[in-house]
Design a protein around this motif. Structure first.
Motif, mmCIF file in Angstrom:
data_model
loop_
_atom_site.group_PDB
_atom_site.id
_atom_site.type_symbol
_atom_site.label_atom_id
_atom_site.label_comp_id
_atom_site.label_asym_id
_atom_site.label_seq_id
_atom_site.Cartn_x
_atom_site.Cartn_y
_atom_site.Cartn_z
ATOM 1 N N GLU A 179 10.154 -11.640 -0.095
ATOM 2 C CA GLU A 179 10.868 -11.292 1.025
ATOM 3 C C GLU A 179 10.003 -10.587 1.966
ATOM 4 O O GLU A 179 9.271 -9.518 1.546
ATOM 5 C CB GLU A 179 11.999 -10.611 0.639
ATOM 6 C CG GLU A 179 12.996 -10.384 2.313
ATOM 7 C CD GLU A 179 14.108 -9.535 1.913
ATOM 8 O OE1 GLU A 179 14.842 -9.069 2.965
ATOM 9 O OE2 GLU A 179 14.683 -9.368 0.962
ATOM 10 N N ASN A 180 9.323 -11.219 3.054
ATOM 11 C CA ASN A 180 8.648 -10.572 3.973
ATOM 12 C C ASN A 180 7.146 -10.256 3.404
ATOM 13 O O ASN A 180 6.889 -9.216 3.875
ATOM 14 C CB ASN A 180 9.180 -9.679 4.955
ATOM 15 C CG ASN A 180 8.387 -9.197 5.933
ATOM 16 O OD1 ASN A 180 7.912 -10.034 6.835
ATOM 17 N ND2 ASN A 180 8.448 -7.970 6.355
ATOM 18 N N PHE A 181 6.710 -11.028 2.392
ATOM 19 C CA PHE A 181 5.814 -10.477 1.595
ATOM 20 C C PHE A 181 4.403 -10.789 2.436
ATOM 21 O O PHE A 181 4.100 -12.135 3.030
ATOM 22 C CB PHE A 181 5.596 -11.290 0.414
ATOM 23 C CG PHE A 181 4.865 -10.876 -0.790
ATOM 24 C CD1 PHE A 181 5.078 -9.694 -1.222
ATOM 25 C CD2 PHE A 181 3.911 -11.534 -1.290
ATOM 26 C CE1 PHE A 181 4.481 -9.214 -2.500
ATOM 27 C CE2 PHE A 181 3.171 -11.296 -2.576
ATOM 28 C CZ PHE A 181 3.468 -10.082 -2.991
ATOM 29 N N GLY A 182 3.547 -9.898 2.134
ATOM 30 C CA GLY A 182 2.172 -9.937 3.156
ATOM 31 C C GLY A 182 1.244 -9.108 2.564
ATOM 32 O O GLY A 182 1.363 -7.967 2.006
ATOM 33 N N VAL A 183 -0.127 -9.368 2.733
ATOM 34 C CA VAL A 183 -1.318 -8.623 2.388
ATOM 35 C C VAL A 183 -2.301 -8.841 3.530
ATOM 36 O O VAL A 183 -2.554 -9.571 4.310
ATOM 37 C CB VAL A 183 -2.279 -9.501 1.246
ATOM 38 C CG1 VAL A 183 -3.424 -8.744 1.058
ATOM 39 C CG2 VAL A 183 -1.245 -9.079 -0.097
ATOM 40 N N LYS A 184 -2.800 -7.418 4.194
ATOM 41 C CA LYS A 184 -3.582 -7.268 5.082
ATOM 42 C C LYS A 184 -4.897 -6.486 4.651
ATOM 43 O O LYS A 184 -4.772 -5.620 3.856
ATOM 44 C CB LYS A 184 -3.009 -6.178 6.013
ATOM 45 C CG LYS A 184 -3.584 -6.112 7.514
ATOM 46 C CD LYS A 184 -2.947 -5.274 8.324
ATOM 47 C CE LYS A 184 -3.720 -4.955 9.668
ATOM 48 N NZ LYS A 184 -2.976 -4.199 10.596
ATOM 49 N N GLY A 185 -5.889 -7.193 5.182
ATOM 50 C CA GLY A 185 -7.227 -6.580 4.710
ATOM 51 C C GLY A 185 -7.886 -5.870 6.016
ATOM 52 O O GLY A 185 -7.273 -5.721 6.943
ATOM 53 N N PRO A 186 -9.043 -5.380 5.872
ATOM 54 C CA PRO A 186 -9.905 -4.794 7.163
ATOM 55 C C PRO A 186 -9.708 -5.768 8.192
ATOM 56 O O PRO A 186 -9.900 -5.094 9.462
ATOM 57 C CB PRO A 186 -11.036 -4.422 6.473
ATOM 58 C CG PRO A 186 -10.970 -4.430 4.913
ATOM 59 C CD PRO A 186 -9.735 -5.420 4.689
ATOM 60 N N ARG A 187 -9.882 -7.041 8.145
ATOM 61 C CA ARG A 187 -10.017 -7.862 9.223
ATOM 62 C C ARG A 187 -8.762 -8.546 9.493
ATOM 63 O O ARG A 187 -8.857 -9.495 10.459
ATOM 64 C CB ARG A 187 -11.098 -8.842 8.710
ATOM 65 C CG ARG A 187 -12.463 -8.299 8.292
ATOM 66 C CD ARG A 187 -13.492 -9.112 8.236
ATOM 67 N NE ARG A 187 -14.867 -8.721 7.603
ATOM 68 C CZ ARG A 187 -15.806 -9.321 7.364
ATOM 69 N NH1 ARG A 187 -16.093 -10.632 7.737
ATOM 70 N NH2 ARG A 187 -17.058 -8.662 7.046
ATOM 71 N N GLY A 188 -7.663 -8.204 9.167
ATOM 72 C CA GLY A 188 -6.361 -8.623 9.594
ATOM 73 C C GLY A 188 -5.410 -9.126 8.462
ATOM 74 O O GLY A 188 -5.799 -8.955 7.148
ATOM 75 N N TRP A 189 -4.519 -9.988 8.933
ATOM 76 C CA TRP A 189 -3.749 -10.254 7.808
ATOM 77 C C TRP A 189 -4.222 -11.639 6.997
ATOM 78 O O TRP A 189 -4.697 -12.647 7.665
ATOM 79 C CB TRP A 189 -2.215 -10.747 8.324
ATOM 80 C CG TRP A 189 -1.524 -9.498 8.832
ATOM 81 C CD1 TRP A 189 -1.500 -9.135 10.291
ATOM 82 C CD2 TRP A 189 -0.755 -8.413 8.182
ATOM 83 N NE1 TRP A 189 -0.532 -7.691 10.081
ATOM 84 C CE2 TRP A 189 -0.082 -7.658 8.984
ATOM 85 C CE3 TRP A 189 -0.303 -8.705 6.703
ATOM 86 C CZ2 TRP A 189 0.891 -6.615 8.691
ATOM 87 C CZ3 TRP A 189 0.551 -7.744 6.220
ATOM 88 C CH2 TRP A 189 0.971 -6.799 7.149
ATOM 89 N N ALA A 190 -4.218 -11.341 5.791
ATOM 90 C CA ALA A 190 -4.734 -12.793 4.794
ATOM 91 C C ALA A 190 -3.333 -13.540 5.140
ATOM 92 O O ALA A 190 -3.418 -14.838 4.911
ATOM 93 C CB ALA A 190 -4.960 -12.378 3.566
ATOM 94 N N PHE A 191 -2.276 -13.150 4.812
ATOM 95 C CA PHE A 191 -0.852 -14.031 5.022
ATOM 96 C C PHE A 191 0.175 -12.736 5.161
ATOM 97 O O PHE A 191 0.105 -11.624 4.669
ATOM 98 C CB PHE A 191 -0.639 -14.840 3.754
ATOM 99 C CG PHE A 191 -0.204 -13.805 2.305
ATOM 100 C CD1 PHE A 191 0.880 -13.291 2.142
ATOM 101 C CD2 PHE A 191 -1.262 -13.493 1.506
ATOM 102 C CE1 PHE A 191 1.371 -12.469 1.035
ATOM 103 C CE2 PHE A 191 -1.109 -12.761 0.478
ATOM 104 C CZ PHE A 191 0.167 -12.478 0.053
#
Length: 328
Positions: free
Chosen positions: A12-24
């Motif tokens: 649910e509303n799952f996301g990963v953000k790295g130093p350069r922005g959202w991966a997903f």
């Protein structure tokens, strides 16, 4: 190999953000145990990050997911114990210097050290050898890999395998631990149309046996539960929209990507489950104790190996299985 039982996969509303922005981000999913789940999208669209996050190898930034009864991000170690990686380039590549027999033996020994329940150490040596042999034979059968068809049977070098054979070998190694979730990356990489058809048939057969399958691909089959990742248009919607699914077709879920997804996931917190110095599986102590107390065995981490004959037994069992498969 014990009969596998798949893990339900929910997000649910799952996301990963790295130093350069959202991966997903914005991923939502509700897949039953034994589902065939396809993560579809362009290369660099956050597909691999999503696979690693759902298998407990990368810490999510927002939202949550549940793999079986284990909730992410809190239970990453528990998820790693029930989710096995098939081929994932750059993460668990096959050792090109080994033979197929050596790669299988290594996989069996690693599974024995880091995946087997403590109670397995108490079984007689003959029983352990027989179990190791049966586990390898069952895994090879489930992966559709007949060692007798290889150029030098089990002595064939891994570097000499065709791409589809290498995929089957990686899948067999992953299945040695009877995982509840099997994950594969770049499934259709360097495969012909005929080979893609074969590998999807393989994954359907694994899912039909009860193991939940999660596969990253460029184009998903019509019968899969489909997740799509990738860049968005300026209005916040994906650049392309899915067609309306036919009756009975699983719902397609879009994730919210970014235009720079190829770089966005770099530097995101990844956890392969291994200690960087020893290579041993990392465990969450409180989680392990709780799982051991409730009797499930899933939370039991690798025990100190006090039986000096165990490795020899498993190796002999693996040799027996490989010799038998080579004569088939």
């Amino acid at each position: 190999m014990d009969s596998p039982h798949g893990a339900a996969v929910k997000a649910e509303n799952f996301g990963v953000k790295g130093p350069r922005g959202w991966a997903f981000r914005g991923i939502g999913l509700d897949a039953a145990p034994g589902s065939l789940i396809a993560v579809e999208g362009p290369s660099g669209g956050g597909r691999t990050c999503l696979l690693l996050a759902l298998t407990g190898r990368m810490k999510p930034t927002e939202g949550h997911a549940e793999i079986g009864r284990h909730r992410l991000p809190k239970k990453m170690a528990a998820v790693r114990r029930i989710a096995a990686l098939g081929p994932v380039p750059g993460v668990n590549d096959l050792d090109q210097s080994l033979t197929v027999a050596e790669q299988l033996r290594e996989g069996a020994l690693l599974q024995r050290h880091y995946g087997a329940p403590i109670r397995s150490l108490l079984r007689p040596r003959a029983e352990r050898r027989a179990a190791a042999s049966a586990r390898i034979e069952a895994a090879l059968d489930a992966a559709g890999l007949d060692l007798a068809t290889l150029p030098k049977a089990e002595r064939t070098s891994v570097r000499d395998l065709e791409r589809l054979e290498a995929v089957r070998l990686s899948v067999a190694i992953a299945l040695l631990g009877s995982p509840r979730l099997l994950a594969l990356d770049d499934l259709d990489l360097k495969l012909s149309d005929t080979e893609r058809t074969e590998v999807w048939a393989l994954l359907r057969s694994i899912a039909a046996r009860g193991t939940t399958v999660l596969a990253v691909c460029s184009e998903a089959p019509a019968d899969a539960v489909v997740l799509r990742t990738g860049p968005q248009a300026d209005d916040g919607e994906p650049d392309a929209k899915p067609t309306s699914p036919a009756a009975g077709t699983p719902k397609i879920t879009w994730g919210k990507g970014t235009k720079d997804d190829a770089e966005a996931g770099k530097g995101a917190e990844a956890d392969t489950g291994k200690d960087p110095e020893t290579g041993a599986e990392k465990e969450a102590d409180a989680e392990q104790a709780a799982d051991a107390e409730d009797g499930t065995g899933e939370g039991a981490g690798p025990a100190n190996d006090t039986d000096t004959d165990t490795d020899t037994d498993d190796t002999k069992g693996a040799d027996d299985a490989l010799a038998e498969a080579g004569r088939a």
